[in-house]
Design a protein around this motif. Structure first.
Motif, short mmCIF file in Angstrom:
data_model
loop_
_atom_site.label_atom_id
_atom_site.label_comp_id
_atom_site.label_asym_id
_atom_site.label_seq_id
_atom_site.Cartn_x
_atom_site.Cartn_y
_atom_site.Cartn_z
N LEU A 129 0.88 -1.18 0.00
CA LEU A 129 0.00 0.00 0.00
C LEU A 129 0.91 1.22 0.00
O LEU A 129 1.53 1.56 1.00
CB LEU A 129 -0.91 0.00 1.23
CG LEU A 129 -1.82 1.22 1.43
CD1 LEU A 129 -2.76 1.40 0.24
CD2 LEU A 129 -2.61 1.10 2.73
N TYR A 130 1.00 1.87 -1.15
CA TYR A 130 1.90 3.01 -1.37
C TYR A 130 1.02 4.25 -1.39
O TYR A 130 0.27 4.47 -2.34
CB TYR A 130 2.63 2.77 -2.69
CG TYR A 130 3.61 3.84 -3.15
CD1 TYR A 130 4.21 4.72 -2.28
CD2 TYR A 130 3.94 3.92 -4.51
CE1 TYR A 130 5.10 5.67 -2.72
CE2 TYR A 130 4.84 4.86 -4.98
CZ TYR A 130 5.41 5.73 -4.09
OH TYR A 130 6.29 6.68 -4.54
N THR A 131 1.09 5.08 -0.34
CA THR A 131 0.01 6.05 -0.15
C THR A 131 0.41 7.23 0.73
O THR A 131 1.42 7.18 1.44
CB THR A 131 -1.19 5.34 0.51
OG1 THR A 131 -2.29 6.24 0.65
CG2 THR A 131 -0.82 4.82 1.90
N ALA A 202 7.16 -6.18 -3.83
CA ALA A 202 5.72 -6.44 -3.73
C ALA A 202 5.27 -7.55 -4.68
O ALA A 202 5.68 -7.59 -5.84
CB ALA A 202 4.94 -5.17 -4.01
N ASP A 203 4.40 -8.42 -4.19
CA ASP A 203 3.74 -9.40 -5.05
C ASP A 203 2.55 -8.77 -5.75
O ASP A 203 2.23 -9.11 -6.89
CB ASP A 203 3.30 -10.61 -4.23
CG ASP A 203 4.48 -11.41 -3.73
OD1 ASP A 203 5.24 -11.93 -4.57
OD2 ASP A 203 4.67 -11.50 -2.50
N LEU A 204 1.89 -7.85 -5.07
CA LEU A 204 0.80 -7.08 -5.66
C LEU A 204 0.60 -5.83 -4.83
O LEU A 204 1.14 -5.71 -3.73
CB LEU A 204 -0.49 -7.90 -5.76
CG LEU A 204 -1.17 -8.33 -4.46
CD1 LEU A 204 -2.32 -7.40 -4.10
CD2 LEU A 204 -1.69 -9.75 -4.58
N ALA A 205 -0.17 -4.89 -5.36
CA ALA A 205 -0.45 -3.64 -4.65
C ALA A 205 -1.95 -3.39 -4.62
O ALA A 205 -2.68 -3.83 -5.51
CB ALA A 205 0.26 -2.47 -5.33
N ILE A 206 -2.39 -2.67 -3.60
CA ILE A 206 -3.79 -2.24 -3.54
C ILE A 206 -3.82 -0.71 -3.66
O ILE A 206 -2.91 -0.02 -3.20
CB ILE A 206 -4.50 -2.70 -2.25
CG1 ILE A 206 -3.79 -2.17 -1.00
CG2 ILE A 206 -4.59 -4.22 -2.23
CD1 ILE A 206 -4.56 -2.44 0.29
N PRO A 220 -3.28 9.90 -10.01
CA PRO A 220 -2.40 9.23 -9.03
C PRO A 220 -1.06 8.77 -9.62
O PRO A 220 -0.97 7.70 -10.23
CB PRO A 220 -3.24 8.05 -8.56
CG PRO A 220 -4.18 7.77 -9.69
CD PRO A 220 -4.46 9.09 -10.33
N VAL A 221 -0.02 9.54 -9.41
CA VAL A 221 1.29 9.21 -9.95
C VAL A 221 1.85 7.93 -9.31
O VAL A 221 2.62 7.18 -9.96
CB VAL A 221 2.27 10.39 -9.78
CG1 VAL A 221 2.61 10.62 -8.32
CG2 VAL A 221 3.53 10.18 -10.59
N LYS A 222 1.47 7.64 -8.07
CA LYS A 222 1.94 6.42 -7.43
C LYS A 222 1.44 5.19 -8.17
O LYS A 222 2.15 4.18 -8.29
CB LYS A 222 1.51 6.38 -5.96
CG LYS A 222 2.16 7.44 -5.08
CD LYS A 222 1.67 7.36 -3.65
CE LYS A 222 2.34 8.40 -2.77
NZ LYS A 222 2.03 9.78 -3.20
N LEU A 223 0.22 5.26 -8.67
CA LEU A 223 -0.32 4.15 -9.46
C LEU A 223 0.51 3.94 -10.73
O LEU A 223 0.80 2.80 -11.11
CB LEU A 223 -1.79 4.43 -9.82
CG LEU A 223 -2.45 3.39 -10.72
CD1 LEU A 223 -2.56 2.05 -10.02
CD2 LEU A 223 -3.83 3.87 -11.18
N SER A 228 4.10 0.81 -14.04
CA SER A 228 5.26 0.85 -14.95
C SER A 228 6.33 -0.14 -14.52
O SER A 228 7.19 -0.53 -15.31
CB SER A 228 5.84 2.25 -15.02
OG SER A 228 6.44 2.63 -13.80
N ALA A 229 6.30 -0.57 -13.24
CA ALA A 229 7.24 -1.56 -12.75
C ALA A 229 6.70 -2.98 -12.88
O ALA A 229 7.37 -3.94 -12.49
CB ALA A 229 7.58 -1.28 -11.29
N GLY A 230 5.48 -3.11 -13.39
CA GLY A 230 4.91 -4.44 -13.59
C GLY A 230 4.28 -5.04 -12.37
O GLY A 230 4.17 -6.26 -12.26
N VAL A 231 3.85 -4.20 -11.43
CA VAL A 231 3.17 -4.70 -10.22
C VAL A 231 1.67 -4.80 -10.50
O VAL A 231 1.05 -3.81 -10.90
CB VAL A 231 3.41 -3.77 -9.01
CG1 VAL A 231 2.65 -4.28 -7.79
CG2 VAL A 231 4.89 -3.66 -8.71
N PRO A 232 1.07 -5.97 -10.29
CA PRO A 232 -0.39 -6.07 -10.48
C PRO A 232 -1.11 -5.30 -9.38
O PRO A 232 -0.73 -5.38 -8.21
CB PRO A 232 -0.66 -7.58 -10.36
CG PRO A 232 0.48 -8.11 -9.56
CD PRO A 232 1.67 -7.25 -9.88
N VAL A 233 -2.13 -4.53 -9.76
CA VAL A 233 -2.82 -3.64 -8.82
C VAL A 233 -4.31 -3.97 -8.78
O VAL A 233 -4.93 -4.20 -9.82
CB VAL A 233 -2.63 -2.16 -9.23
CG1 VAL A 233 -3.37 -1.24 -8.25
CG2 VAL A 233 -1.16 -1.79 -9.30
#
Length: 306
Positions: A129-131, A202-206, A220-223, A228-233
Motif C-alpha cells: 500500500l503506497y500512499t 511487492a507481489d501485488l499492490a492495492i 495518481p502518480v503512485k499508481l 510501470s514496474a509491472g506490479v499487479p494492482v
C-alpha cells in the motif's frame, strides 16, 4: 509565454495579473495554466488547515484562471469536465495525465531481498500500500484485507508513506482491534531513491480510493509508478483509475466502496502467481503504450504553442 503550475497562491496571482494585462492589450504574453487537483468546494480546501480567507482566495483563483487562462493542461478527465463547465467551451483544454520516462521492470532479486530482510518478511506474500492516506479512510483498508484473510490467504501488508495527520496510527490501531492474523508493517516515509526497491519486493499492490471529488480529479502518480514496474494492482474504479487500468488486462478494478469484492480479488491474486504475472505485464504494456512522457510531450507542445 508563462506556464503556471498549481493555479493558487503566488503563482496564481502572477498568472491572473498577466492574463488581465493581456486582456487590456498592455502585454503580449501567452498564459498557460496546469491543474492536477481540485482546490475548491469538496476539494483540498476542505482537508488542509488553511485559514478561511485563504480558502476563499484559492477557490476564487482556481475558478478565475480556469475561465480566463489562454490555454490549460489538465491531469484528469474530471478536471477537463469541470473546466469545460466553467469556461462554457472545450477549446484550449489539453488532457495531460501523469506519465513516466520509461517502463522499468521490477529490479533484481537483491533489491527485493534487502527490503524483505530489513522488515523480516521472509517468503510471505507481500501486499504493498503506497500512499499518503488522503485517498481513503483507514478502516476501508482493514475491511478489504480482512475479507482477503477470510478467503484463507496469509500475507504481509507493507505500507509505504505517511499521511497529513495520524492516519497511519489509526490504521495500525484498527488492525490490532480487529485481531488480524496477517502482519501489518508501516515503513513510513521512504527516500525517493529507495521506492523502487520497495516496489520490487511487492507481489501485488492495492489502491483504494473513496469516490469523492478529490479522487475523481486527481491523477495518481503512485499508481503509474506501480504499473510501470509491472506490479499487479487491485483498485477502486474512481476517476483516473479507469483511464490507467483496463479491468482484467492491466489490473483489477472494483466498484467504489465494494470492499468484499476488493478483498476477494486480493485473495485471488495472492493464490495465483500466473495471474499476477499476466496482469503485471499488462500494466507495463498499458503504461508504455499510452503514458510515456515522450508521447505526452506532444500535448505539452501543443498547449504551449504561441
Amino acid at each position: 509565454m508563462v506556464y503556471c503550475f498549481k493555479p493558487k497562491g503566488f503563482s496564481g496571482m502572477i498568472a491572473m495579473l498577466l492574463s488581465a494585462l493581456k486582456s487590456l492589450r498592455l502585454i503580449n504574453i501567452k498564459v498557460v495554466v496546469d491543474s492536477d487537483d481540485w482546490e475548491g468546494h469538496g476539494g483540498w480546501n476542505d482537508i488542509l488547515p488553511y485559514p478561511w480567507w485563504q480558502k476563499k482566495v484559492f477557490s476564487f483563483q482556481e475558478k478565475w484562471l480556469l475561465e480566463h487562462a489562454e490555454s490549460i493542461t489538465l491531469a484528469s478527465k474530471k478536471l477537463i469536465e469541470i473546466a469545460r463547465s466553467i469556461r462554457g467551451k472545450q477549446d484550449s483544454l489539453y488532457y495531460l495525465p501523469n506519465g513516466v520516462e520509461a517502463t522499468s521492470p521490477k529490479q533484481e532479486v537483491e533489491a527485493s531481498s534487502r527490503v524483505r530482510a530489513m522488515h523480516r518478511i521472509g517468503e510471505m506474500p507481500l501486499v504493498l500500500l503506497y500512499t499518503r492516506y488522503v485517498e481513503f479512510q483507514p478502516e476501508r483498508v482493514v475491511h478489504i484485507m480482512q475479507e482477503a484473510e477470510s478467503q484463507g490467504v496469509c500475507y504481509t501488508l507493507l505500507v509505504v508513506g505517511e499521511g497529513v495527520g495520524h492516519e497511519g496510527e489509526d490504521l495500525e490501531k484498527l488492525w490490532q482491534d480487529k485481531s488480524m492474523k496477517s502482519r501489518l508493517i508501516r515503513a513510513g516515509w521512504i527516500p525517493a531513491e529507495e521506492i523502487k526497491d520497495y516496489i520490487s519486493a511487492a507481489d501485488l499492490a492495492i489502491y483504494p480510493m473513496d469516490d469523492n471529488i478529490i479522487n475523481q480529479t486527481k491523477c495518481p502518480v503512485k499508481l503509474v509508478e506501480l504499473m510501470s514496474a509491472g506490479v499487479p494492482v487491485v483498485a477502486d474504479a474512481v476517476g483516473q483509475i479507469n483511464e490507467y487500468i483496463t479491468h482484467n488486462k492491466s489490473g483489477l478494478i472494483v466498484e467504489p466502496g465494494d470492499e468484499v469484492t476488493f478483498g476477494r480479488m486480493v485473495a485471488y491474486l495472492l493464490e495465483s502467481p500466473s495471474e499476477r504475472d499476466r496482469l503485471g505485464r499488462g500494466a507495463m504494456k498499458e503504461i508504455e503504450k499510452r503514458f510515456l512522457w515522450k508521447n505526452l510531450a506532444e500535448t505539452v507542445e501543443e498547449a504551449l504553442k504561441v
